[in-house]
Design an enzyme around this catalytic site. Structure first.
Site, PDB file in Angstrom:
ATOM      1  N   GLY A 132      22.468 -36.261  -0.947  1.00 47.23           N
ATOM      2  CA  GLY A 132      22.459 -35.806  -2.335  1.00 47.23           C
ATOM      3  C   GLY A 132      23.055 -34.420  -2.474  1.00 47.23           C
ATOM      4  O   GLY A 132      23.849 -34.156  -3.382  1.00 47.23           O
ATOM      5  N   ALA A 133      22.687 -33.527  -1.554  1.00 47.65           N
ATOM      6  CA  ALA A 133      23.222 -32.163  -1.581  1.00 47.65           C
ATOM      7  C   ALA A 133      24.725 -32.168  -1.308  1.00 47.65           C
ATOM      8  O   ALA A 133      25.488 -31.441  -1.959  1.00 47.65           O
ATOM      9  CB  ALA A 133      22.499 -31.295  -0.553  1.00 47.65           C
ATOM     10  N   GLU A 174      22.357 -34.405 -17.604  1.00 49.23           N
ATOM     11  CA  GLU A 174      21.670 -35.062 -18.701  1.00 49.23           C
ATOM     12  C   GLU A 174      20.240 -35.388 -18.295  1.00 49.23           C
ATOM     13  O   GLU A 174      20.027 -36.152 -17.348  1.00 49.23           O
ATOM     14  CB  GLU A 174      22.412 -36.359 -19.065  1.00 49.23           C
ATOM     15  CG  GLU A 174      21.771 -37.175 -20.162  1.00 49.23           C
ATOM     16  CD  GLU A 174      22.477 -38.499 -20.379  1.00 49.23           C
ATOM     17  OE1 GLU A 174      21.823 -39.440 -20.871  1.00 49.23           O
ATOM     18  OE2 GLU A 174      23.667 -38.598 -20.051  1.00 49.23           O
ATOM     19  N   GLN A 189      18.137 -41.992   2.045  1.00 51.97           N
ATOM     20  CA  GLN A 189      17.488 -40.828   1.443  1.00 51.97           C
ATOM     21  C   GLN A 189      16.861 -39.940   2.515  1.00 51.97           C
ATOM     22  O   GLN A 189      16.461 -40.406   3.581  1.00 51.97           O
ATOM     23  CB  GLN A 189      16.435 -41.285   0.432  1.00 51.97           C
ATOM     24  CG  GLN A 189      17.055 -41.892  -0.824  1.00 51.97           C
ATOM     25  CD  GLN A 189      16.038 -42.455  -1.798  1.00 51.97           C
ATOM     26  OE1 GLN A 189      14.829 -42.320  -1.606  1.00 51.97           O
ATOM     27  NE2 GLN A 189      16.513 -43.098  -2.857  1.00 51.97           N
TER      28      GLN A 189
END
Length: 408
Positions: free
Chosen positions: A242-243, A265, A237
């Site tokens: 993530g990007a 969601e 992390q």
């Protein structure tokens, strides 16, 4: 009573915080097993151990869940220095092993030797599915660029179902309201991130994170992919994975003429910030988001172009517009600043106007003594304060996106 209190104190010594007791590892080398620096702990354990996140009946409890870095073969072992039923009659310890067995698939190791034997076979592990994207991240500690790859997989890939059963166990420890998905539903897509690393001259792969996406049907002939789960494992992390993953998934669906737009969601705040960054990065070069057009206000052209070219829906496009307009606005200029503030607040005030309409209906239905003007005035003052607070928080979030964009 004093005796009971003394007993309670003694029994309290056998309560363990399960977020601290659970020790996770992603193992590449045998020496990682004894290296505390490779250990990480859950953020949550309430879904397994209850809201208090406590296991009763042990002193010095350690719940070891070690995974081989690539294929995630698992070592599960419980250690403790003392157990309550060894000291007290008629007091039972929690069945920690059964609770863990409910979420990890069968076939795990219970002793280190078997686990190390599996580790030697890790060289045979290869990522599942189709390679979508390769990128590198500079590692300051190693003084070199590390290569990462993103793959799209499905349940037809040999061995993937078993791998996914092991991978999804991490959700319980790092997503507050996690649940396991129905893998028999073919509308699921799986996107996986792996790190390439060298071991004894061979190239191996370590699991970094993943995303699941469900393809909803939209009448008459479209689909709406919805991001359901996304997790980058803690050792990775803060490195931008993530990007990279979200942008790769967006680009994958952008190429499909049957995709209407991409949603998520019940997105967390951190996911929304990540999505803001990725979508602004994708949109900033579109002609409809030029500084001149941004200063003219939000337009249908922006909605159409973002939807058709990038599969971004109207709500997300509006946020992109507000972020890019902030970048194009001189907030030190009183007129530009006022224009931007009013533009954003006009959107934010929508829910408040809805509440005012509901109050108007209440006035018609309730007796005057039940709905006083004084209360209405207080309510309006609160709404103005909340509106300003929302605007300031939004601008703060937007500035962080722009700062990250400037460094990208």
């Amino acid at each position: 009573m004093a005796g009971l209190t003394a007993m309670e104190k003694k029994l309290a010594e056998y309560k363990c915080n399960t977020n601290e007791a659970i020790q996770l590892k992603l193992v590449r080398f045998p020496e990682d097993l004894e290296d505390y620096n490779t250990t990480f702990n859950p953020e949550y354990s309430h879904q397994v151990f209850g809201d208090d996140e406590v296991a009763f009946g042990y002193k010095g409890l350690k719940i070891l869940l070690y995974y081989i870095a690539g294929n995630l073969s698992t070592l599960f072992r419980i250690e403790y220095t003392s157990k309550v039923n060894e000291k007290f009659d008629c007091v039972e310890a929690d069945d920690v092993e059964s609770k863990i067995r409910e979420i990890i698939p069968p076939g795990f190791c219970t002793n280190t030797d078997d686990f190390v034997s599996l580790l030697e076979k890790e060289v045979n592990f290869k990522p599942f599915g189709m390679l979508l994207h390769t990128y590198s991240v500079h590692n300051e500690e190693a003084g070199e660029d590390i290569t990462y790859q993103i793959y799209k997989a499905d349940m037809t890939c040999p061995g993937f179902q078993e791998y996914h059963e092991r991978l999804q166990t991490f959700l319980m420890w790092f997503i507050e309201t996690a649940s396991f998905i129905d893998i028999d539903d073919e509308r699921w897509n799986y996107f996986l991130v792996f790190e390439k690393y060298n071991k004894d001259g061979a190239t191996l792969f370590a699991t970094v994170g993943y995303m699941t996406v469900y393809n909803y049907y939209v009448y008459p002939d479209k689909t709406r992919p919805r991001v359901s789960q996304m997790l980058i494992l803690p050792p990775f992390q803060g490195e931008g994975h993530g990007a990279q993953l979200l942008e790769t998934v967006h680009r994958y669906y952008m190429s499909s003429p049957t995709v209407l737009d991409i949603t998520a969601e019940d997105p967390s705040d951190s996911y929304v910030k990540l999505r803001d960054f990725v979508l602004v990065k994708l949109c900033q070069d579109l002609l409809c988001f030029s500084p001149e057009k941004l200063m003219q206000g939000f337009s249908q052209e922006m909605v159409m172009e973002a939807q058709q070219k990038l599969k971004i829906n109207k709500q997300h496009t509006r946020r992109v517009y507000e972020i890019l307009r902030l970048r194009a606005t001189d907030m030190g200029d009183a007129e530009q600043s006022r224009s931007y503030r009013l533009d954003v607040k006009r959107r934010l005030i929508g829910p408040y106007k809805k509440k005012q309409r509901e109050l108007a209906k209440m006035r018609r239905c309730l007796r005057p003594e039940e709905l006083t003007n004084q209360l209405n005035q207080i309510d309006l003052n609160m709404q103005h304060e909340q509106l300003e607070e929302s605007f300031q928080q939004l601008v703060s979030d937007y500035r962080r996106v722009l700062e990250r964009l400037a460094q990208a």
